[in-house]
Design a protein around this motif. Structure first.
Motif, PDB file in Angstrom:
ATOM      1  N   PHE A 142      -8.776  12.765  -0.051  1.00 53.93           N
ATOM      2  CA  PHE A 142     -10.173  12.498   0.270  1.00 53.93           C
ATOM      3  C   PHE A 142     -10.991  13.768   0.468  1.00 53.93           C
TER       4      PHE A 142
ATOM      5  N   ILE B  81      -3.012  -4.541  -5.994  1.00 54.53           N
ATOM      6  CA  ILE B  81      -4.455  -4.804  -6.065  1.00 54.53           C
ATOM      7  C   ILE B  81      -5.206  -3.487  -6.228  1.00 54.53           C
ATOM      8  N   VAL B  82      -4.847  -2.502  -5.394  1.00 56.13           N
ATOM      9  CA  VAL B  82      -5.565  -1.227  -5.454  1.00 56.13           C
ATOM     10  C   VAL B  82      -5.347  -0.570  -6.811  1.00 56.13           C
TER      11      VAL B  82
ATOM     12  N   VAL C 232      -4.621  -1.879  -9.782  1.00 56.77           N
ATOM     13  CA  VAL C 232      -5.201  -2.503 -10.968  1.00 56.77           C
ATOM     14  C   VAL C 232      -6.700  -2.763 -10.797  1.00 56.77           C
ATOM     15  N   LEU C 233      -7.114  -3.187  -9.609  1.00 60.22           N
ATOM     16  CA  LEU C 233      -8.497  -3.644  -9.466  1.00 60.22           C
ATOM     17  C   LEU C 233      -9.452  -2.570  -8.977  1.00 60.22           C
ATOM     18  N   ASN C 234      -8.931  -1.522  -8.333  1.00 59.64           N
ATOM     19  CA  ASN C 234      -9.844  -0.545  -7.757  1.00 59.64           C
ATOM     20  C   ASN C 234     -10.098   0.598  -8.729  1.00 59.64           C
ATOM     21  N   PRO C 235     -11.302   0.688  -9.271  1.00 59.49           N
ATOM     22  CA  PRO C 235     -11.558   1.755 -10.239  1.00 59.49           C
ATOM     23  C   PRO C 235     -11.597   3.146  -9.607  1.00 59.49           C
ATOM     24  N   ALA C 236     -11.737   3.193  -8.259  1.00 65.75           N
ATOM     25  CA  ALA C 236     -11.890   4.496  -7.609  1.00 65.75           C
ATOM     26  C   ALA C 236     -10.568   5.248  -7.505  1.00 65.75           C
ATOM     27  N   TYR C 237      -9.446   4.535  -7.402  1.00 65.10           N
ATOM     28  CA  TYR C 237      -8.169   5.206  -7.193  1.00 65.10           C
ATOM     29  C   TYR C 237      -7.209   4.871  -8.316  1.00 65.10           C
TER      30      TYR C 237
ATOM     31  N   LEU D   9      -2.159   4.371  -0.446  1.00 61.10           N
ATOM     32  CA  LEU D   9      -3.210   3.708   0.316  1.00 61.10           C
ATOM     33  C   LEU D   9      -2.698   2.415   0.929  1.00 61.10           C
TER      34      LEU D   9
ATOM     35  N   SER E  12      -8.758   2.408   1.573  1.00 58.54           N
ATOM     36  CA  SER E  12      -7.961   2.073   0.402  1.00 58.54           C
ATOM     37  C   SER E  12      -8.627   1.007  -0.454  1.00 58.54           C
TER      38      SER E  12
ATOM     39  N   ILE F 138     -13.550  -1.417  -4.652  1.00 61.41           N
ATOM     40  CA  ILE F 138     -13.268  -2.616  -5.434  1.00 61.41           C
ATOM     41  C   ILE F 138     -14.532  -3.458  -5.465  1.00 61.41           C
TER      42      ILE F 138
ATOM     43  N   PHE G 296     -15.204  -8.603 -12.096  1.00 57.44           N
ATOM     44  CA  PHE G 296     -14.187  -9.173 -12.988  1.00 57.44           C
ATOM     45  C   PHE G 296     -14.537 -10.588 -13.435  1.00 57.44           C
TER      46      PHE G 296
END
Lengths: 414, 199
Positions: free
Chosen positions: A186, A372-373, A375-380, A386, B190, B194, B199
């Protein structure tokens, strides 16, 4: 027993020089079991003290160290388009790996243990061995080209704020190795995420960029010159090389984009760019099995984490809104650092839940949230660090819930 | 689906306490034991869940220009929102005093102080600025309350655990609670980023 007598003779006085005494004590207990015994309360007779528990984890990490060091060199030469076979140019790859790896390892341990020694002397207790594992883990989860001063800052943050403020070894709530990585993540995001940081030894990772070799390489060149074997020669990044990790490829174009760049064998055996120790799956699994057999790490957490990740991956397969979601669930395990997080991070007995039911829920939720983080989170790019930090927050609550339900159940049946 | 998105976003992704640091005073003061934290958390969920739709009705039908009065009275929203929240808190207080005197005593002054809990008023103001419709404002109220509840219960469990740790003397109590809150905020990062609607 000559050595023991000699050591007892040179033992510094605790009152006069507390720092020297702490230092002495730390190394003394490496060699001999301390003579202090528990006098009251319940006690368990076991030779397995804290130091030995910690050493088991370090032993479990050795294969990752060996392969990780070699892979740093291998990736460097792949980027230059030389020595593409895994065993070609063995000495050069190993030398490059050592040049990158040793400073990280030495500095991580010097700084961390230094803080640990200072606090031990200051607060008047024996040196706690907790840092042995943290110091062994931190180099493995960092990119090879990480600037040393950032490493130092992150370790100071993790050890002082996340550990000593809580009372030292065994008292922390969040995993210390992950907290140091989280700090870098971060505070200095460009040094630890993106496609350009995972392959070392270049001025910048783009086509045509030149190699940047330092004193370490000249020393090895001198040695190789004497032995009359190939030396490091300056080169450039080969055309068409991007250095993208499987995960970032999968995010852009799904499984086809990944298999266009890497074969599944390469991914499984870890010949891909990534954090130093995370890439080789079979060696990590070997370490995990070693920890399970010796009873150090909990198989409940590992198993439920695999189940949790697989469940979420299956759900995402069924959803299938982006190419990344369509990656077959079993191939999700080929990419990224799932196994390393599972074997060495999630199972940390201090920060994980300590009841058996709690462990199962804890592992499952890490797998679930981590996927979830990822696949779905574009930031990481990757989710396990996390997810584990997130679930560490709730580990105490999970334990509390399990114990409360147990108590109320017993009260009802009584 | 839209409602689930609003709920999840309010509870986890943009947590009222850990991303916006709203409702800090009671978060730090009533998190010493899980039991009281649990009670206060439930009270916050209830108050947020009730006041949001009421405030939405008031805002849409009385204050905004297209409402029943026909004038732009939105400058009155702070006063009216606070009045609604205060009366709701009064209601909660009476119920808790009747149902569980023990919890009432342990919550002490912090129960009436929910009135001025910034998380609650902040929730209503977010509702206005994000232009939620009625059902979304219910989902946002419940989600925000749930996120706040989860955070305070987790903090309380951790604080119960570190009571047996060798925390350095100057940090004991509130000092540790501040450090814990900061690190918890880091842990909640974390899920930041999102976008369930994408989606």
């Amino acid at each position: 027993m000559g050595l023991l007598d000699y050591l007892k003779k040179i033992e510094p006085d605790k009152k006069k020089s507390p720092f020297l005494h702490t230092l002495f004590d730390g190394f003394f207990t490496f060699l001999y079991t301390p003579e202090t015994v528990t006098k009251s309360g319940s006690h368990l007779r076991d030779g397995m003290d804290l130091k030995r528990t910690m050493i088991h984890v370090v032993i479990g990490l050795q294969l990752c160290y060996l392969f990780g060091t070699y892979n740093v060199g291998h990736q460097h030469f792949v980027a230059m388009g030389e020595y593409l076979g895994i065993l070609e140019g063995f000495h050069l790859k190993l030398a490059h790996g050592l040049i990158k790896m040793l400073p990280l390892f030495i500095i991580a341990n010097l700084v961390g243990l230094g803080i640990e020694f200072w606090y031990a002397a200051k607060r008047g207790h024996a040196i706690e061995e907790g840092y042995l594992v943290t110091g062994a883990l931190i180099p493995l989860i960092m990119p090879p080209d990480l600037p040393i001063w950032i490493l130092v800052l992150s370790i100071i943050f993790a050890v002082v704020i996340c550990k000593e403020a809580f009372g030292g070894t065994g008292m922390n709530i969040w995993n210390i190795a992950l907290m140091s990585r989280m700090f870098v993540f971060f505070a200095y995001p460009t040094t630890i995420s993106g496609d350009e940081v995972w392959v070392s030894g270049f001025e910048a990772l783009r086509e045509g960029a030149a190699t940047s070799y330092g004193y370490g390489h000249s020393i090895f060149n001198w040695l190789f010159g004497i032995l009359d074997i190939p030396q490091f020669t300056a080169g450039t990044v080969v055309d068409g090389y991007s250095g993208a990790t499987p995960l970032s490829l999968a995010y852009q174009g799904g499984w086809e984009a990944v298999t266009a760049a890497y074969t599944t064998t390469e991914m499984w055996w870890g010949m891909i760019p990534g954090s130093i120790g995370e890439t080789c799956k079979p060696f990590i699994i070997a370490g995990a099995l070693f920890l399970i057999v010796t009873g150090i790490a909990s198989w409940r957490i590992m198993l439920s984490m695999v189940v949790g990740a697989a469940t979420m991956a299956l759900l995402l397969n069924a959803w299938g809104a982006t190419p990344f979601m369509d990656v077959p669930w079993y191939y999700q395990f080929y990419m990224g650092s799932f196994f390393f997080a599972m074997a060495f991070m999630a199972t940390d007995p201090v920060t994980a839940a300590s009841t058996n039911t709690g462990k199962i829920a804890y592992g499952f939720l890490i797998g679930f949230i981590g996927m979830i983080v990822r696949v779905l989170n574009p930031a990481y790019p990757e989710g396990w660090m996390l997810a584990i930090i997130f679930m560490n927050t709730f580990a105490a609550l999970l334990d509390r819930l399990v114990i409360d339900t147990h108590i109320s159940k017993r009260l009802k049946s009584a | 689906m839209e409602l689930v998105n609003v709920f999840l976003k309010a509870a986890f992704i943009e947590n009222l306490i850990l991303s916006y640091f709203l409702g800090m005073c009671s978060f730090l003061a009533v998190s010493k034991t899980v039991k009281t934290a649990f009670g206060l958390g439930l009270a916050v969920i209830f108050v947020l869940g009730i006041t949001m739709p009421i405030n939405w009705l008031i805002y849409t039908f009385l204050l905004s220009e297209g409402g029943l009065i026909g004038m732009d009275l939105t400058f009155l929203r702070l006063i009216l929102f606070i009045a609604v929240i205060a009366s709701m808190v009064q209601l909660v207080e009476m119920v808790i005093e009747k149902v569980s005197p023990a919890l009432y005593n342990s919550l002490g002054i912090f129960l009436p102080l929910i009135t001025v809990n910034c998380a609650i008023l902040g929730g209503s103001l977010f509702m206005v600025s994000r232009e939620y419709n009625f059902s979304e404002s219910v989902a946002f109220g419940l989600g925000g309350g749930f996120g706040w509840f989860l955070a305070i219960v987790a903090l309380a469990a951790i604080r119960e655990k570190i009571r047996y740790s060798k925390v350095p003397a100057p940090l004991r109590g509130l000092g540790m609670a501040f450090i814990l809150t900061g690190l918890m905020g880091m842990a909640f990062l974390s899920l930041l980023g999102i976008d369930p609607a994408a989606f």
